[in-house]
Design a protein around this motif. Structure first.
Motif, mmCIF file in Angstrom:
data_model
loop_
_atom_site.group_PDB
_atom_site.id
_atom_site.type_symbol
_atom_site.label_atom_id
_atom_site.label_comp_id
_atom_site.label_asym_id
_atom_site.label_seq_id
_atom_site.Cartn_x
_atom_site.Cartn_y
_atom_site.Cartn_z
ATOM 1 N N VAL A 76 -2.015 -41.618 -13.900
ATOM 2 C CA VAL A 76 -2.204 -42.582 -12.799
ATOM 3 C C VAL A 76 -3.279 -43.603 -13.151
ATOM 4 O O VAL A 76 -3.192 -44.771 -12.740
ATOM 5 C CB VAL A 76 -2.570 -41.856 -11.485
ATOM 6 C CG1 VAL A 76 -1.381 -41.089 -10.934
ATOM 7 C CG2 VAL A 76 -3.778 -40.937 -11.666
ATOM 8 N N ASP A 132 -1.604 -46.011 -15.763
ATOM 9 C CA ASP A 132 -0.610 -46.861 -15.100
ATOM 10 C C ASP A 132 -1.267 -47.884 -14.179
ATOM 11 O O ASP A 132 -0.823 -49.039 -14.097
ATOM 12 C CB ASP A 132 0.368 -46.002 -14.298
ATOM 13 C CG ASP A 132 1.237 -45.129 -15.182
ATOM 14 O OD1 ASP A 132 1.362 -45.455 -16.381
ATOM 15 O OD2 ASP A 132 1.780 -44.125 -14.684
ATOM 16 N N LEU A 158 -4.760 -40.549 -7.399
ATOM 17 C CA LEU A 158 -4.103 -41.855 -7.406
ATOM 18 C C LEU A 158 -4.981 -42.909 -6.746
ATOM 19 O O LEU A 158 -5.168 -44.005 -7.302
ATOM 20 C CB LEU A 158 -2.753 -41.762 -6.683
ATOM 21 C CG LEU A 158 -2.019 -43.093 -6.453
ATOM 22 C CD1 LEU A 158 -1.718 -43.780 -7.779
ATOM 23 C CD2 LEU A 158 -0.722 -42.852 -5.659
ATOM 24 N N LEU A 165 -2.388 -50.527 -5.604
ATOM 25 C CA LEU A 165 -1.261 -49.636 -5.293
ATOM 26 C C LEU A 165 0.036 -50.422 -5.121
ATOM 27 O O LEU A 165 1.112 -49.976 -5.561
ATOM 28 C CB LEU A 165 -1.578 -48.837 -4.031
ATOM 29 C CG LEU A 165 -2.681 -47.773 -4.174
ATOM 30 C CD1 LEU A 165 -3.051 -47.198 -2.816
ATOM 31 C CD2 LEU A 165 -2.233 -46.660 -5.118
ATOM 32 N N GLN A 215 3.470 -50.123 -7.426
ATOM 33 C CA GLN A 215 4.827 -49.949 -6.883
ATOM 34 C C GLN A 215 5.759 -51.002 -7.462
ATOM 35 O O GLN A 215 6.911 -50.699 -7.827
ATOM 36 C CB GLN A 215 4.787 -50.045 -5.360
ATOM 37 C CG GLN A 215 6.153 -49.857 -4.711
ATOM 38 C CD GLN A 215 6.097 -50.029 -3.203
ATOM 39 O OE1 GLN A 215 5.031 -50.036 -2.601
ATOM 40 N NE2 GLN A 215 7.259 -50.197 -2.593
ATOM 41 N N ILE A 258 4.662 -46.141 -9.529
ATOM 42 C CA ILE A 258 4.745 -45.179 -8.435
ATOM 43 C C ILE A 258 5.878 -45.604 -7.514
ATOM 44 O O ILE A 258 6.317 -46.762 -7.535
ATOM 45 C CB ILE A 258 3.426 -45.087 -7.631
ATOM 46 C CG1 ILE A 258 3.073 -46.448 -7.018
ATOM 47 C CG2 ILE A 258 2.292 -44.553 -8.493
ATOM 48 C CD1 ILE A 258 1.853 -46.416 -6.114
ATOM 49 N N THR A 259 6.336 -44.671 -6.710
ATOM 50 C CA THR A 259 7.400 -44.977 -5.766
ATOM 51 C C THR A 259 6.827 -45.525 -4.477
ATOM 52 O O THR A 259 5.609 -45.451 -4.229
ATOM 53 C CB THR A 259 8.205 -43.711 -5.460
ATOM 54 O OG1 THR A 259 7.353 -42.766 -4.785
ATOM 55 C CG2 THR A 259 8.745 -43.084 -6.741
ATOM 56 N N GLN A 300 5.111 -42.776 -2.600
ATOM 57 C CA GLN A 300 3.775 -42.458 -3.099
ATOM 58 C C GLN A 300 2.754 -43.495 -2.637
ATOM 59 O O GLN A 300 1.620 -43.156 -2.268
ATOM 60 C CB GLN A 300 3.794 -42.384 -4.623
ATOM 61 C CG GLN A 300 4.498 -41.170 -5.181
ATOM 62 C CD GLN A 300 4.569 -41.189 -6.699
ATOM 63 O OE1 GLN A 300 5.018 -42.187 -7.300
ATOM 64 N NE2 GLN A 300 4.140 -40.110 -7.330
#
Length: 713
Positions: free
Chosen positions: A94, A97, A210, A243, A247, A252-253, A256
């Protein structure tokens, strides 16, 4: 018959402009090819000159300074801090990413420089009229952080690009990202994700969640703006942006991202700064004069004694009057500063009143008056007359509002008689006294008006403490210092050496001055500073109780204490012999507890007005007895009627015998016709126990110190 031949048809030439265009294209192509060759050569050369991966891992960013107390304890770390180096496979996915999503989403596909990103940056510049996006890749940022600076000049951008291409040729993508995440600056002095994680969340980066990873990734753009220690709401808002970008890039989805509770991120509170920072704020700037090392991490070893520092902090906090500030400096006979407090609370105010504030010292300045007098030939037993005096229109007065006639210099100093100090100044010369003050280390301006003998010139606490320390050092100059040694990479690059060759006054002058100073503590205005062993010192109080001072030494340690308000407003009840002297005693009892008792060169001699040279007078504690009535019940000294005579008891309720203290620093006088000002013999008889049973003392107690009154200059 000869046949005529027609001329061959001429080829039609291209227009001139087209020929020039072709030539220009060929020239441009050639130059581009040469530039490409030059770029390739430069990249290859740069690649060969790059340090190895291990060398880059070990190279620091900026200069780190760790400060040690005298016992080796690390008391503060300055500059960059580094956490544990995390290999790529230990860095949470995380975190990797998050950083790629927010800083360089095409990191895995470009060769170190992203042409698409550069075009987009130029396009935004045209649309908005200013640079909004830098277009730098993670690799370019790494090159800039390690090898270059943050200049925005074109030449720096070109070098940055070349180095980025070289880095990507020499190292894999994973290695580049590992270097970046362990070396990039995240604000607050933290370099690398582990240092940032420990600073903001209290744990290592290998356990980042995260939302925590989003916070750290969001700091790179503007560490000072988004730092949780500066603005928690801004840090959380920036994490939300990260965040969303994660996405968008598929890191991440949507579920999430929705489940990530940015508002619930828990931050470690900023470590509370304590009074040690007053000392480090004073000592560390001296490094610029002591060493010229600006690259390697430094280990700085100081004189600070943590036990003394804690005692000093407590003494100021517990004794400073409400609404007042306090300062304390304690130094050894060689000048080593063992404790320094510049205020009651560093967090509230980091202004160092011990080294920066300039305040009037009151009668503490008489140290220099009497030093000059002793050097000029006076002796402590010399007789002087306490009488009204006017010098250039200035008429000093004593706190008692009367004069006591003939007395010794010892008595005049012990009871801080102002008229005698003024007469000494007139006799010796005010400029001579000013020179004496400068000789003993007073760095502020000293005026030569007659009132200067009562402390009208402003001084610093550290300078006054230094002066008293030089007296306690038998007249040899004491220069305060806080740094004993500095090392870099295990190499000692500075070591303190103490100069003991500078003699300020003859040893006998210092001994006689110490004689006067110990009299002040034993029976004069500084009785509250007694600690059960020999102490020499002096009180100081300024007009309207704006400043209170006590400075003194014992067992080789000299301590100066000042109390007052920053706005210089009066403080009811503040005298040098009250709160400052009590703070001195509270500190010194702890500071010298493990030191051997040292006797002074001269044995204490009491002034004429208090001839009781017994053990208790010399070594006894300050008198803190209570008043009781005839039945043994406590009496409030401020409310007891004059007729209610009682006996004083100690803290355990046991009766104690003691004479009534004088109501001021000067002795009582009985005025009789034709006799002038004479000592009250009946009073002396009572004090010395010559007249039979001693009358019970009045419940009204004399203050521990007097106000050294003088006209405001």
């Amino acid at each position: 018959m000869a046949r005529s031949s027609s001329p061959a048809p001429r080829l039609k030439r291209a227009p001139l402009w087209r020929r020039r265009l072709v030539l220009l294209a060929q020239l441009g192509g050639g130059l581009a090819l040469l530039a490409l060759i030059a770029l390739i050569v430069t990249v290859y050369v740069s690649e060969g000159q790059l340090p190895s991966f291990d060398e880059l891992k070990s190279s620091p960013n900026g200069q780190m300074i760790r400060v040690h107390a005298a016992d080796g304890t690390v008391i503060v770390s300055m500059g960059p801090s580094y956490g544990e180096w995390l290999p790529y496979d230990r860095i949470p996915a995380v975190m990797r990413d998050a950083m790629v999503s927010v800083e360089d989403r095409r990191f895995r596909s470009h060769p170190g420089v992203d042409p698409i990103g550069m075009v987009r940056s130029v396009q935004v510049r045209i649309e908005r009229g200013r640079w909004m996006q830098g277009g730098s890749t993670i690799t370019q940022q790494l090159a800039r952080n390690i090898f270059l600076n943050s200049s925005k000049k074109f030449g720096r951008k070109v070098r940055e690009g070349i180095l980025a291409l070289a880095l990507e040729r020499k190292f894999s993508k994973d290695q580049v990202l590992e270097l970046y995440l362990n070396k990039v600056y995240f604000g607050g002095g933290a370099y690398g994700i582990d240092a940032a994680s420990r600073k903001f969340f209290g744990h290592g980066a290998d356990h980042l969640s995260l939302t925590e990873a989003a916070v750290i990734a969001g700091l790179v753009k503007a560490p000072s703006n988004y730092s949780p220690t500066a603005d928690i709401d801004a840090a959380r808002g920036r994490a939300g942006v990260v965040l969303k970008l994660m996405q968008q890039t598929g890191a991440i989805t949507a579920a999430q991202a929705a489940d990530a509770q940015v508002s619930q991120i828990a931050f470690v509170p900023e470590a509370r700064q304590n009074s040690v920072r007053y000392f480090t704020d004073w000592a560390l700037p001296q490094l610029e004069l002591l060493i010229d090392e600006t690259q390697r991490p430094l280990e700085v070893w100081t004189t600070l004694d943590l036990t003394m520092q804690r005692a000093a902090d407590a003494a100021i906090r517990e004794n400073a009057p409400k609404g007042a500030q306090g300062a304390l400096v304690a130094m050894d006979r060689d000048g080593a500063v063992r404790a320094m407090v510049g205020g009651t609370d560093y967090v509230t105010s980091n202004y160092n009143r011990a080294t920066q504030a300039q305040r009037q010292p009151g009668s503490a300045f008489k140290l220099f008056v009497y030093l000059a007098a002793l050097e000029a030939g006076h002796k402590p037993e010399d007789q002087v007359v306490d009488e009204p005096v006017t010098i250039d229109g200035w008429s000093p007065r004593n706190d008692s509002r009367h004069n006591s006639g003939a007395m010794s210099l010892r008595t005049a100093f012990a009871y801080s008689v102002n008229t005698v100090a003024a007469k000494l100044g007139q006799e010796i010369g005010f400029s001579t006294i000013a020179d004496m003050a400068r000789r003993f280390g007073i760095t502020t301006k000293v005026n030569t008006h007659p009132s200067m003998v009562l402390g009208s010139s402003e001084v610093r606490v550290i300078d006054m403490t230094r002066a008293f320390a030089s007296v306690g050092n038998k007249g040899v100059a004491v220069t305060p210092y806080g740094i004993t040694k500095v090392t870099a990479s295990g190499e000692t690059i500075y070591a303190q050496s103490v100069d003991t060759s500078h003699v300020l006054v003859a040893p006998y002058v210092a001994a006689e001055m110490t004689d006067l100073l110990q009299t002040t503590v034993n029976t004069g205005t500084g009785k509250a500073a007694q600690i059960g062993r020999p102490v020499a010192g002096k009180t100081g109080t300024t007009t309207s109780n704006k400043d209170g001072w006590f400075l003194g030494f014992s067992s080789g340690l000299t301590t100066g204490v000042w109390m007052g308000r920053d706005d210089a407003k009066p403080i009811a009840g503040l005298h040098g012999g009250t709160a400052p002297a009590r703070a001195f005693a509270a500190f010194m009892k702890v500071a010298v507890a493990n030191r051997p008792v040292e006797q002074f060169d001269t044995k204490v001699t009491l002034p004429e007005f208090e001839l009781e040279p017994d053990q208790e007078s010399y070594f006894g504690e300050a008198d803190n007895g209570l008043f009781v009535d005839a039945d043994g019940n406590p009496v409030d000294p401020g409310q007891a009627p004059p007729a209610q005579q009682g006996q004083r008891v100690d803290a355990d309720g046991n009766p104690i015998e003691t004479r009534p203290p004088p109501q001021s620093d000067t002795p009582p006088v009985e005025k009789k016709k034709g006799d002038g000002d004479k000592l009250d013999q009946a009073w002396l008889d009572r004090v010395l126990g010559r007249d039979g049973p001693r009358p019970a003392p009045s419940p009204t107690r004399a203050p521990a110190d007097r106000q050294d009154s003088r006209p405001t200059q």
